[in-house]
Scaffold this active site. Structure first.
Site, PDB file in Angstrom:
ATOM      1  N   GLY A  15      -2.041  80.985  10.107  1.00  0.00           N
ATOM      2  CA  GLY A  15      -3.089  80.038  10.507  1.00  0.00           C
ATOM      3  C   GLY A  15      -3.697  80.441  11.841  1.00  0.00           C
ATOM      4  O   GLY A  15      -2.994  80.956  12.707  1.00  0.00           O
ATOM      5  N   ARG A  76      -3.397  85.331   4.773  1.00  0.00           N
ATOM      6  CA  ARG A  76      -2.001  85.429   4.331  1.00  0.00           C
ATOM      7  C   ARG A  76      -1.998  86.449   3.200  1.00  0.00           C
ATOM      8  O   ARG A  76      -2.981  86.566   2.470  1.00  0.00           O
ATOM      9  CB  ARG A  76      -1.499  84.073   3.861  1.00  0.00           C
ATOM     10  CG  ARG A  76      -1.573  83.021   4.994  1.00  0.00           C
ATOM     11  CD  ARG A  76      -0.980  81.693   4.597  1.00  0.00           C
ATOM     12  NE  ARG A  76      -1.496  80.632   5.434  1.00  0.00           N
ATOM     13  CZ  ARG A  76      -0.931  80.204   6.576  1.00  0.00           C
ATOM     14  NH1 ARG A  76       0.189  80.737   7.019  1.00  0.00           N
ATOM     15  NH2 ARG A  76      -1.475  79.229   7.272  1.00  0.00           N
ATOM     16  N   ASP A 107       6.055  82.556  12.773  1.00  0.00           N
ATOM     17  CA  ASP A 107       7.294  83.290  12.480  1.00  0.00           C
ATOM     18  C   ASP A 107       7.242  84.070  11.162  1.00  0.00           C
ATOM     19  O   ASP A 107       7.906  85.083  11.019  1.00  0.00           O
ATOM     20  CB  ASP A 107       8.539  82.400  12.595  1.00  0.00           C
ATOM     21  CG  ASP A 107       8.378  81.062  11.936  1.00  0.00           C
ATOM     22  OD1 ASP A 107       7.411  80.897  11.176  1.00  0.00           O
ATOM     23  OD2 ASP A 107       9.227  80.180  12.177  1.00  0.00           O
ATOM     24  N   THR A 135       0.380  79.334  17.214  1.00  0.00           N
ATOM     25  CA  THR A 135       0.197  78.296  16.191  1.00  0.00           C
ATOM     26  C   THR A 135       0.048  76.951  16.885  1.00  0.00           C
ATOM     27  O   THR A 135       0.777  76.662  17.844  1.00  0.00           O
ATOM     28  CB  THR A 135       1.356  78.229  15.168  1.00  0.00           C
ATOM     29  OG1 THR A 135       1.336  76.950  14.530  1.00  0.00           O
ATOM     30  CG2 THR A 135       2.724  78.404  15.806  1.00  0.00           C
ATOM     31  N   ASP A 137       1.019  74.322  15.855  1.00  0.00           N
ATOM     32  CA  ASP A 137       2.168  73.466  15.522  1.00  0.00           C
ATOM     33  C   ASP A 137       3.284  73.534  16.580  1.00  0.00           C
ATOM     34  O   ASP A 137       4.143  72.652  16.612  1.00  0.00           O
ATOM     35  CB  ASP A 137       2.755  73.865  14.165  1.00  0.00           C
ATOM     36  CG  ASP A 137       1.709  73.850  13.070  1.00  0.00           C
ATOM     37  OD1 ASP A 137       0.734  73.095  13.203  1.00  0.00           O
ATOM     38  OD2 ASP A 137       1.858  74.600  12.081  1.00  0.00           O
ATOM     39  N   ASP A 139       5.843  75.288  16.591  1.00  0.00           N
ATOM     40  CA  ASP A 139       7.116  75.167  15.872  1.00  0.00           C
ATOM     41  C   ASP A 139       7.885  76.490  15.775  1.00  0.00           C
ATOM     42  O   ASP A 139       8.615  76.718  14.821  1.00  0.00           O
ATOM     43  CB  ASP A 139       6.852  74.615  14.457  1.00  0.00           C
ATOM     44  CG  ASP A 139       5.952  75.520  13.639  1.00  0.00           C
ATOM     45  OD1 ASP A 139       5.357  76.449  14.214  1.00  0.00           O
ATOM     46  OD2 ASP A 139       5.844  75.293  12.417  1.00  0.00           O
ATOM     47  N   ARG A 181       2.118  70.598  10.354  1.00  0.00           N
ATOM     48  CA  ARG A 181       2.935  70.981   9.186  1.00  0.00           C
ATOM     49  C   ARG A 181       4.251  70.221   9.187  1.00  0.00           C
ATOM     50  O   ARG A 181       4.257  69.015   9.183  1.00  0.00           O
ATOM     51  CB  ARG A 181       3.165  72.491   9.159  1.00  0.00           C
ATOM     52  CG  ARG A 181       2.006  73.208   8.533  1.00  0.00           C
ATOM     53  CD  ARG A 181       2.405  74.562   8.126  1.00  0.00           C
ATOM     54  NE  ARG A 181       3.126  75.227   9.176  1.00  0.00           N
ATOM     55  CZ  ARG A 181       3.625  76.426   9.091  1.00  0.00           C
ATOM     56  NH1 ARG A 181       3.496  77.121   7.996  1.00  0.00           N
ATOM     57  NH2 ARG A 181       4.264  76.981  10.096  1.00  0.00           N
TER      58      ARG A 181
HETATM   59  P1  ATP Z   1       1.583  79.759  10.489  1.00  0.00           P
HETATM   60  O1  ATP Z   1       2.588  79.163  11.442  1.00  0.00           O
HETATM   61  O2  ATP Z   1       0.203  79.504  10.923  1.00  0.00           O
HETATM   62  O3  ATP Z   1       1.816  79.457   9.038  1.00  0.00           O
HETATM   63  P2  ATP Z   1       2.844  82.269   9.946  1.00  0.00           P
HETATM   64  O4  ATP Z   1       2.759  83.596  10.603  1.00  0.00           O
HETATM   65  O5  ATP Z   1       4.198  81.622   9.912  1.00  0.00           O
HETATM   66  O6  ATP Z   1       1.755  81.356  10.645  1.00  0.00           O
HETATM   67  P3  ATP Z   1       2.927  82.847   7.115  1.00  0.00           P
HETATM   68  O7  ATP Z   1       1.937  82.618   6.040  1.00  0.00           O
HETATM   69  O8  ATP Z   1       4.309  82.320   6.960  1.00  0.00           O
HETATM   70  O9  ATP Z   1       2.245  82.359   8.461  1.00  0.00           O
HETATM   71  O10 ATP Z   1       3.080  84.446   7.317  1.00  0.00           O
HETATM   72  C1  ATP Z   1       1.926  85.264   7.473  1.00  0.00           C
HETATM   73  C2  ATP Z   1       2.064  86.476   6.573  1.00  0.00           C
HETATM   74  O11 ATP Z   1       3.233  87.212   6.965  1.00  0.00           O
HETATM   75  C3  ATP Z   1       2.299  86.159   5.096  1.00  0.00           C
HETATM   76  O12 ATP Z   1       1.088  85.927   4.400  1.00  0.00           O
HETATM   77  C4  ATP Z   1       2.995  87.406   4.622  1.00  0.00           C
HETATM   78  O13 ATP Z   1       2.075  88.414   4.328  1.00  0.00           O
HETATM   79  C5  ATP Z   1       3.812  87.840   5.842  1.00  0.00           C
HETATM   80  N1  ATP Z   1       5.217  87.406   5.698  1.00  0.00           N
HETATM   81  C6  ATP Z   1       5.719  86.165   5.877  1.00  0.00           C
HETATM   82  N2  ATP Z   1       7.054  86.138   5.652  1.00  0.00           N
HETATM   83  C7  ATP Z   1       7.406  87.399   5.307  1.00  0.00           C
HETATM   84  C8  ATP Z   1       8.633  88.036   4.938  1.00  0.00           C
HETATM   85  N3  ATP Z   1       9.777  87.354   4.906  1.00  0.00           N
HETATM   86  N4  ATP Z   1       8.602  89.350   4.635  1.00  0.00           N
HETATM   87  C9  ATP Z   1       7.444  90.042   4.698  1.00  0.00           C
HETATM   88  N5  ATP Z   1       6.254  89.511   5.030  1.00  0.00           N
HETATM   89  C10 ATP Z   1       6.219  88.218   5.334  1.00  0.00           C
END
Ligand code: ATP
Length: 331
Positions: A15, A76, A107, A135, A137, A139, A181
């Site tokens: 995000g 994503r 994360d 983020t 959030d 979090d 979230r």
């Molecule tokens: P937000 O807090 O805004 O959701 P985020 O970084 O946690 O941010 P995610 O959608 O969980 O958002 O992760 C971003 C991208 O990272 C995913 O679309 C995916 O491509 C990659 N990703 C997430 N988890 C994994 C994993 N365990 N192994 C490999 N790639 C991952």
């Protein structure tokens, strides 16, 4: 002294959050000042897989420090979560000669970066990754602060202050759903700052009678005729809470879901300043050969943590703020 990296990639993922652009700027400008080339990867890991890149110079990041969103776009990528997808991403890294990547996101983004770096190492390719937490959030367990949180709080507060004007004129109850979230950091901070009558967050199980009905009643008894109930999205729908208030109290609340407006806007001074410090520290880490790190904040200081350890960390929810809220709102 020889630099541990020669050319680095930078991407924003997950995000978006205000302050991402300021972090991109800081990474690019620090890298260039250290003689390290910079390549922007557009659309997060999706772009890394598809070779969607742009060469970045110091001037490429002029006039973005004050802009919300991310000039690199964000996305994503399901494909990136598979070894085959990451293999394609590594092919792009090899093609472009990237020996480091700064990832700005949550994360999930850091998990992806670590998986990529490990897969590269299996093939004898050194790819150092560094994460910057961003983020709204707030979090992420390893960092007391994540980029975008302060701006999102200010945006929500501004919206609620406006709502309050009209709620006061009409002597109404307002139920406002705030993003976050699964986390209630944003809702609690916003609720405290707007002087909410009640705040519902996922970290604290609530009792409708005690935590919603009674505060509204107490406010009414002390002469107040408008009420503000802040609901974190992780608790559920604000509409359901409003329906319950109507059913149990016989008043007709108005519901506002703030939604994605909280993700945009001009980053606050805190977000710009923290992003600048984090971006600088991320490049310093790569230049010194310290890879697989997360640049976090702890007690207001920018710290450099091992990424695997950082991903296992949890942070304490600031329940003390809930005590403050209760003390200030239940009269
Ligand atoms: P937000 O807090 O805004 O959701 P985020 O970084 O946690 O941010 P995610 O959608 O969980 O958002 O992760 C971003 C991208 O990272 C995913 O679309 C995916 O491509 C990659 N990703 C997430 N988890 C994994 C994993 N365990 N192994 C490999 N790639 C991952």
């Amino acid at each position: 002294m020889e630099k541990a990296v020669k050319r680095i990639g930078i991407l924003t993922s997950g995000g978006d959050a205000p302050g991402m652009n300021a972090a991109v700027r800081a990474v690019v400008r620090t890298a260039i000042s250290q003689g390290v080339e910079c390549v922007g990867i557009r659309r997060g890991y999706h772009g890394l897989i598809n070779g969607d890149f742009v060469k970045l110079e110091a001037s490429s990041v002029s006039h973005i420090i004050h802009k919300g969103g991310t000039m690199l776009y964000t996305a994503r990528s399901q494909e990136f979560t598979t070894p085959e997808g990451r293999e394609k991403a590594l092919a792009t890294c090899r093609l472009l000669g990237l020996d480091g990547i700064v990832t700005i996101g949550g994360d999930g983004t850091f998990r992806g970066a670590l998986a990529l770096s490990r897969q590269a190492a299996e093939h004898g390719h050194q790819l150092q990754v560094v994460g910057i937490p961003a983020t709204i959030d707030n979090d992420i367990g390893c960092s007391h602060y994540t980029l975008g949180f302060d701006t999102a709080c200010n945006t929500a507060i501004e919206c609620i202050d406006k709502l309050r004007d009209t709620m006061q004129s009409h002597e109404r109850c307002s139920v406002v759903e705030v993003m976050g979230r699964h986390a209630g950091y944003l809702a609690l901070c916003v609720g405290l700052a707007v002087g909410a009558t009640a705040v519902l967050i996922p970290e604290r199980e609530f009792d409708f009678e005690n935590d919603v009905v009674e505060p509204i009643r107490k406010a009414r008894l002390s002469g107040v005729t408008h009420f503000m109930v802040v609901v974190a999205e992780g608790v559920g729908s604000a509409v359901e809470i409003a329906d319950r208030i109507e059913k149990e109290m016989g008043i007709d609340p108005r519901v506002t879901v703030l939604g994605h407006i909280q993700r945009g806007g001009t980053p606050s001074s805190r977000d710009r300043e923290t992003a600048s410090r984090m971006g600088y520290a991320a490049v310093e880490s790569l230049v010194e050969g310290l890879g697989n790190r997360v640049i976090a904040t702890q007690e207001g200081s920018v710290v450099n943590l091992d990424m695997e350890e950082a991903l296992a960390m949890t942070k304490e929810f600031p329940y003390d703020r809930y005590d403050v809220l209760e003390a200030l709102s239940r009269h």
